[in-house]
Design a protein around this motif. Sequence first.
Motif, PDB file in Angstrom:
ATOM      1  N   PHE A 311       2.445   7.975  -1.145  1.00 22.33           N
ATOM      2  CA  PHE A 311       1.181   8.233  -1.543  1.00 22.33           C
ATOM      3  C   PHE A 311       0.290   7.149  -2.186  1.00 22.33           C
ATOM      4  O   PHE A 311      -0.938   7.441  -2.201  1.00 22.33           O
ATOM      5  CB  PHE A 311       1.573   9.377  -2.602  1.00 22.33           C
ATOM      6  CG  PHE A 311       1.919  10.777  -2.172  1.00 22.33           C
ATOM      7  CD1 PHE A 311       2.102  10.735  -0.721  1.00 22.33           C
ATOM      8  CD2 PHE A 311       2.384  11.625  -3.046  1.00 22.33           C
ATOM      9  CE1 PHE A 311       2.402  11.986  -0.238  1.00 22.33           C
ATOM     10  CE2 PHE A 311       3.098  12.722  -2.568  1.00 22.33           C
ATOM     11  CZ  PHE A 311       3.034  13.114  -1.544  1.00 22.33           C
ATOM     12  N   ILE A 312       0.906   6.015  -2.604  1.00 23.16           N
ATOM     13  CA  ILE A 312       0.155   5.004  -3.040  1.00 23.16           C
ATOM     14  C   ILE A 312       0.665   3.685  -2.342  1.00 23.16           C
ATOM     15  O   ILE A 312       1.936   3.424  -2.139  1.00 23.16           O
ATOM     16  CB  ILE A 312       0.522   4.751  -4.693  1.00 23.16           C
ATOM     17  CG1 ILE A 312       0.020   5.921  -5.343  1.00 23.16           C
ATOM     18  CG2 ILE A 312      -0.394   3.559  -5.139  1.00 23.16           C
ATOM     19  CD1 ILE A 312       0.279   5.880  -6.935  1.00 23.16           C
ATOM     20  N   GLU A 313      -0.030   3.026  -1.917  1.00 26.65           N
ATOM     21  CA  GLU A 313       0.142   1.743  -1.155  1.00 26.65           C
ATOM     22  C   GLU A 313       1.109   0.749  -2.121  1.00 26.65           C
ATOM     23  O   GLU A 313       0.854   0.747  -3.299  1.00 26.65           O
ATOM     24  CB  GLU A 313      -0.965   0.882  -0.738  1.00 26.65           C
ATOM     25  CG  GLU A 313      -1.751   1.684   0.459  1.00 26.65           C
ATOM     26  CD  GLU A 313      -0.858   1.635   1.865  1.00 26.65           C
ATOM     27  OE1 GLU A 313       0.041   0.760   2.118  1.00 26.65           O
ATOM     28  OE2 GLU A 313      -0.924   2.944   2.350  1.00 26.65           O
ATOM     29  N   PRO A 314       2.128   0.202  -1.620  1.00 22.58           N
ATOM     30  CA  PRO A 314       2.984  -0.447  -2.518  1.00 22.58           C
ATOM     31  C   PRO A 314       2.414  -1.731  -3.240  1.00 22.58           C
ATOM     32  O   PRO A 314       2.573  -1.603  -4.604  1.00 22.58           O
ATOM     33  CB  PRO A 314       4.148  -1.253  -1.577  1.00 22.58           C
ATOM     34  CG  PRO A 314       4.073  -0.185  -0.531  1.00 22.58           C
ATOM     35  CD  PRO A 314       2.682   0.264  -0.382  1.00 22.58           C
ATOM     36  N   GLU A 315       1.419  -2.286  -3.010  1.00 26.31           N
ATOM     37  CA  GLU A 315       0.694  -3.315  -3.670  1.00 26.31           C
ATOM     38  C   GLU A 315      -0.169  -2.547  -4.766  1.00 26.31           C
ATOM     39  O   GLU A 315       0.055  -3.147  -5.802  1.00 26.31           O
ATOM     40  CB  GLU A 315      -0.057  -4.095  -2.603  1.00 26.31           C
ATOM     41  CG  GLU A 315       0.358  -4.869  -1.577  1.00 26.31           C
ATOM     42  CD  GLU A 315       0.716  -3.912  -0.400  1.00 26.31           C
ATOM     43  OE1 GLU A 315       0.469  -2.761  -0.400  1.00 26.31           O
ATOM     44  OE2 GLU A 315       1.584  -4.754   0.484  1.00 26.31           O
ATOM     45  N   ALA A 316      -0.826  -1.451  -4.504  1.00 29.50           N
ATOM     46  CA  ALA A 316      -1.277  -1.065  -5.379  1.00 29.50           C
ATOM     47  C   ALA A 316      -0.561  -0.307  -6.543  1.00 29.50           C
ATOM     48  O   ALA A 316      -1.071  -0.130  -7.874  1.00 29.50           O
ATOM     49  CB  ALA A 316      -2.307   0.167  -4.862  1.00 29.50           C
ATOM     50  N   LEU A 317       0.581   0.342  -6.221  1.00 32.92           N
ATOM     51  CA  LEU A 317       1.569   0.865  -6.986  1.00 32.92           C
ATOM     52  C   LEU A 317       2.176  -0.400  -7.789  1.00 32.92           C
ATOM     53  O   LEU A 317       2.237  -0.179  -9.292  1.00 32.92           O
ATOM     54  CB  LEU A 317       2.751   1.394  -6.322  1.00 32.92           C
ATOM     55  CG  LEU A 317       4.040   2.016  -7.313  1.00 32.92           C
ATOM     56  CD1 LEU A 317       3.726   3.122  -8.096  1.00 32.92           C
ATOM     57  CD2 LEU A 317       5.207   2.463  -6.433  1.00 32.92           C
TER      58      LEU A 317
END
Length: 539
Positions: A311-317
């Motif tokens: 649901f959230i891109e890993p970098e943004a997470l």
Amino acid sequence: MTSADWIFHGGAIHTMAGTTTDAVAVRDGVIVALGDVRALQGPRTEVVNLDGGALLPGFHDAHVHPLPAGLQLTGCDLAEVHSLAEYRALIAAHRADGAWVLGSGWYGDVFPGGFPDRHELDRLIPDRPAVFMSHDAHGVWVNSTALALAGIDRDTPDPHAGVIHRDAGGEPTGMLSDAAADLVLRLVPEPDLAAREQALRTAQSHLHRLGVTGWQDAAIGAILGGPDPYDVYRAAEAAGWLTAKVTGALWWDRDAGLDQIERHLARRAETAGKKFRTTAIKIMQDGVCENLTAAVLTPYANVPHTHGLSFIEPEALAEAVRRLGAERFDVHLHAVGDRAVRECLDAIEASDRAWDHRHQIAHIDLIDPLDVPRFAVSRVIANLQPLWARQDPVLVETKLPYLTAAQQEMHFAFNTLAAAGAPLAMGSDWPVSSPDPLWGIHTAVNRTAPAADPHAQDVRAQTEPLLAGERLALAAALTAYTIGAARASRRDDTTGSLEVGKAADLVVLDADPYAVPASSLSAIRVRSTFADGVAVHHI
């Protein structure tokens, strides 16, 4: 010497602090003595003879949703039955006064193909929009009127992180998964404050009857079309009827970005009371395996190239977790699939861990063996929902067919995590499943279903363990539902174990869990529950 208000004796007393004792004395809501407490008995002391039962710290649920659960209990509740015929009867008998017909608690395995269809609801409710939330809160079942009001038709695209289920002709079936549910739920009128307060009162009373004295509310915010519990908790504490200790996990809106941190800081500052605090942030990283939205490392079985959804891109997470950790928020991450678990571990390990964080990953249905030791190394709490770890019809019919052999070997790997030193906490995810801690403990220890569970009455669920090697020791399960869960909620300094100076949050059981066969754990009953030395439940 001032006498005690309460003395407990005459049974097994498990402190969950590594010891047992013969008696406990309580004064002014606090444990004041363990062991020889005779000098504290006065003319007004209430003496409780455990009569061969047991005294433990009150159970703490590390992942629960009391407000929607309370609304479910007061609405068209399908959770206590398990057949399509019973669903039809309950829906037909439900009398709804408003413009919408609302309900919840259905299980997919009762429907042909594992998913409900709008035509079924159309026959039962032809004249008003109808919305029924699934028991796991990852999907809604709606009728044609609700689809039309939301403008959902064959040309409506799937939203990010959601699925509009369609029939062979491309028409919406009436089943909406994850973010697609919001297309209808945002139109549903919100219950007023009085209805929300009654729902929370109902939920709190139900949890107290099961011996629960504290919990982590895993979604403080407006999600899945439901009302935000924040104002209800604050009102309850101000009015004095919030008797449980509650840690709120503030909902992370994946579309709002980092700017929302300021709002979360303001809410945390407003909730520094004794009963309700908001020291955690809830982030949902994936969905569930049953509708193929859980994020997995290898494709689902029989569904080529399908890896679920992050649901959230890993970098943004990782950036969100880093920023939240810098503000000393604990992060409470939903991760069902093994890829989501890895993404969450990566995000935590990339953040500042040089403080007493209580970061946790909830659910962990699947995990790659390489990621197991990372929990202990990074001090990440494995927040487990033990009641799911059995071969019930839901798992066997709607989940296992999608899992590869390798995925099934690491399915609810409780003992593997415990043996690797992962800190454990347990919760129910109610209303997804029953909030009864003794049912959860039973399943964690046996890997089979409690005898009275209406959703697992078949022979396989009752007698064939799901991965017998993943059984937990009783001590580990009890710890995870007491001091382990209290620690996950940042409450272990005041509750979760029976120690002098801690709050008298207690549960009296009619039998000692260590003295009954493991197969009988779910038959143990709660006699009394005390919160801060006050009896909040008694039979």
